[in-house]
Each structure stands twice: as C-alpha cells, then as structure tokens.
Design a protein around this motif. Sequence first.
Motif: not given
Length: 460
Positions: A205, A213, A245-247, A263, A265
């Motif tokens: 990350q 998360s 960033s997007s999740w 998930a 990222l």
Amino acid sequence: MTTTGRKARSSHQLQSPPSFQELTMEADTHASLSSYIDLLLDAICVVDKAGKFVYVSGGGERIFGYSGEEMIGKSMIDLVLPEDRDMTLQTARDIMSGRHEPHFENRYVRKDGQIVHIMWSARWSDSDQLRIAVARDITKRKRIEARQAALFAISEAAHAAEDLPTLFERIHQIIENLLPAASFSIALYDDAKDDVYFPYHAGNQVSPSLIDSTVHCAEVIRTGKTLLLLPKDINELRGLADTSSSWLGVPLKSQRGTIGAMAVLSHPDNPHYSDEDRELLQFVSTQAAAAIERKQLLDHLQHMALYDQLTDLPNRALFGDRIQSALSRARRDGQRLAVLYLDLNRFKFINDNYGHPVGDLLLKEVARRLEGCVRASDTVSRFGGDEFVILLENIASPANTAAVLKKIHQALNLPFVLGNHNIGIHPSIGVAQFPDDGDDDAQLLCHADHAMYRTKKSIP
C-alpha cells in the motif's frame, strides 16, 4: 477543325484553372464529407512525425473524451496508458517505416480518467509525413473476453490448486490481469468466532494508514454489497487531501451466503476504479467464491480424514504417512528418531465418575500440553481413546529422548482444572528408538507399545 486542333483545345481545357463555381462545389463536397466522417462511431486520427495530433474526427470525443480542438497539438503517447507506451512507440516506428498495421490494440486514458481499449488500423503517408489511423473502441468486447477468460481460469484453478493459499495466489494473478492493483486482499468470515480474518494479502500500500481494510471488508461482508471508495472518499475518511488511490471491495457470495470479501487498492498513478470495474469484479467474485468454498470443503473433508475430530491432532493414518517419510530421511541422512507410546492411567475412572464431557476436555488439554513439549517438526498424534503416539525426528542421542520424556511427565503431572473439577492424572509411556529398536514403523510401534504396557503394569 482538324483533329490536331481538337486535341490541342482538349488539352488546353484540361490545364485551365477550375472556375469559382467548381471550387465552391469541391469545398462543399469536402465539408459535407467531413460532417459524414464525424458521424462515424470510429475516429479518424492523423498524427505528424513528432507524434502530435493534427486532425481528429468527431468520433474522437466519443472515444477519448476530449474534443477535437483539445486533442490537436497533443502528443499521442501522453494519452496512452503508461504500461502500453513502449509497445505503442515501437508499433508507431514500424508503421512509419512502411509497415501497414491493421489490427493493433492498446489502451488509452480518457479525459475522465477511465481506461479505453482501442483497435487501430494505421498507415504512414510518406509524401505527407503523416500517420493516418482509424480508432475503434473495443472496451466492451475486451471486458466480455476478460470475464470469460477469468471465469475459465478460476474454474481451472479451483481444480488444480493443491490448497487454499495456492488458490488465493492464483485468484490474485487472475484479478491482477483484470484490474491492476497496488494491493489485493481476500477476507473470510469465521462463523464460529463471528470474526473477519485475512488469509491472503499481497502488494504494498502507498501508506499503511491509507485505509482500514478490515473495517471496510467487514462492512462488505455484513451488507453483502460492493463498496467503492474514490480518492475523495478516502481523503474524507483520513481528513487529508493527498490521496489519488481508490479502493474497491466486493462480497464473496456462495449458496450458503456471504463467505468473505475481495478488495483491491488502485495504484496512485493509475485511473481510479469505476462502476464498470465494480461490476466486473463482482461478476468474477461469484466464481471465485464458488472456487474458495469448494476448496474449503475439500480441505475440511481431508482434514476430517487425517485429523482426530476431538483433539485436532494427526490421526493414525496421517501418523503413518509422517513416520514413513521420517524413516526415509533418517535412513538417507544417518539420523536417529524416536517413537513414544503414551497411555493415561485411570482414564476410565475419570470418564465413569466425572462424565464423558469432562473426559473429552481432559483429552483436549492433554493434547495441548503434549504439543507444548515437542518441536514444531515433531508429530503428536491420537490413536484413539486415551492413547497418544509421538514421533521425535532427528534425535542426536537417546539422552535427547529422555529429556523430552521428562518434560512430558512434568507437564502431565500438573493438575487439570476442568470446569469445577481439579483432576490429577499420570501417563504411562513406552519408548522405541530407531535404529536400535526396529527398522520400520511396525516394529517401532510394537516395541513402544510393549514398553508402555510394561511401564503400566509396574505401577502399584
């Protein structure tokens, strides 16, 4: 008029400049043609030798999101997805050297940040020093192909993977081809503990504190709905304004409900995830959930076949496999090993007087204490009833076995507090050493069993 005169006049007419009316008609025709071209879903793009757009038809705005005026003068390569730039530049050089490229594919980044897949048909005009190409948006087709390929790959992985960690790693590789990610996680829900845990996480990350998360995967599992956090959402959660960033988290749904979540990222320098990405990952996650559940079931069945259901220790069958492997290593490397056969004295009395539930609790606690007396490379197994067998590998001398034997006696001679009961119990243990007391597993077990019964009979 002579024939020569007619030919001269005809030649003169051909060489005379066009009239104003003829020029006006030609201009109208070109303008009309240009308007027709702008109606095409495909885009006509003209790029100069330096790689800059000099003309883009109306289809360009539908595909790239930029108006024709915005694209004129822009460098073509600046709009290409970074991962595809080297390949694109090499293909451009090939086209400029005279090679026709009718089906070249690459990815561009639209004005809104989304990725679009383009199929190009391009030629180089040496006289004009321009590259003329037709761009067709094939994003929908590529998404359908990606879905089909991912479903097949996950189905294949479900059958080929030896265990869950291997399956998780393969699913990560498949998802990475669909949605490039800085990190990828699989979270599963433990029914017994009512808890979410992460059996798989890969990638780095941007910052460990970028997003929690655990919290968001728990929300996805609880609601059974996808969750897309765009950069502005993450920035609001963190109280900062520096995240690009997007999740994206999607539930893993099976026939028995939501079993977990996946998930991803996004990379900070890549476009953020979109609703189309959400739909794609959700579609693939259904197959992934089925694969994970199938592997979980197979692992559970295998565990039941090889482990004691009460103590979760290896059973007689698994012990047999491990001692065979240990003997092969010992013979090859000239090592020693030992087998300890253990029985609990007065266990029937405890079952009869305190009840089988207390007896079961005692067996579980004995198993835990025995595991605490040996190394991780050793094996503690339950053969049934109150009989336990321990395999000690790579023993330097009989003195090492004696040290473990003493440790076990000390651990089991301590009282067992089981509910409202304080119970004391003592073991009888028989020992067999390889190669002194036998050359195979049957001989060693027989020798240790007989030694245990001799010890038991000697107790007053």
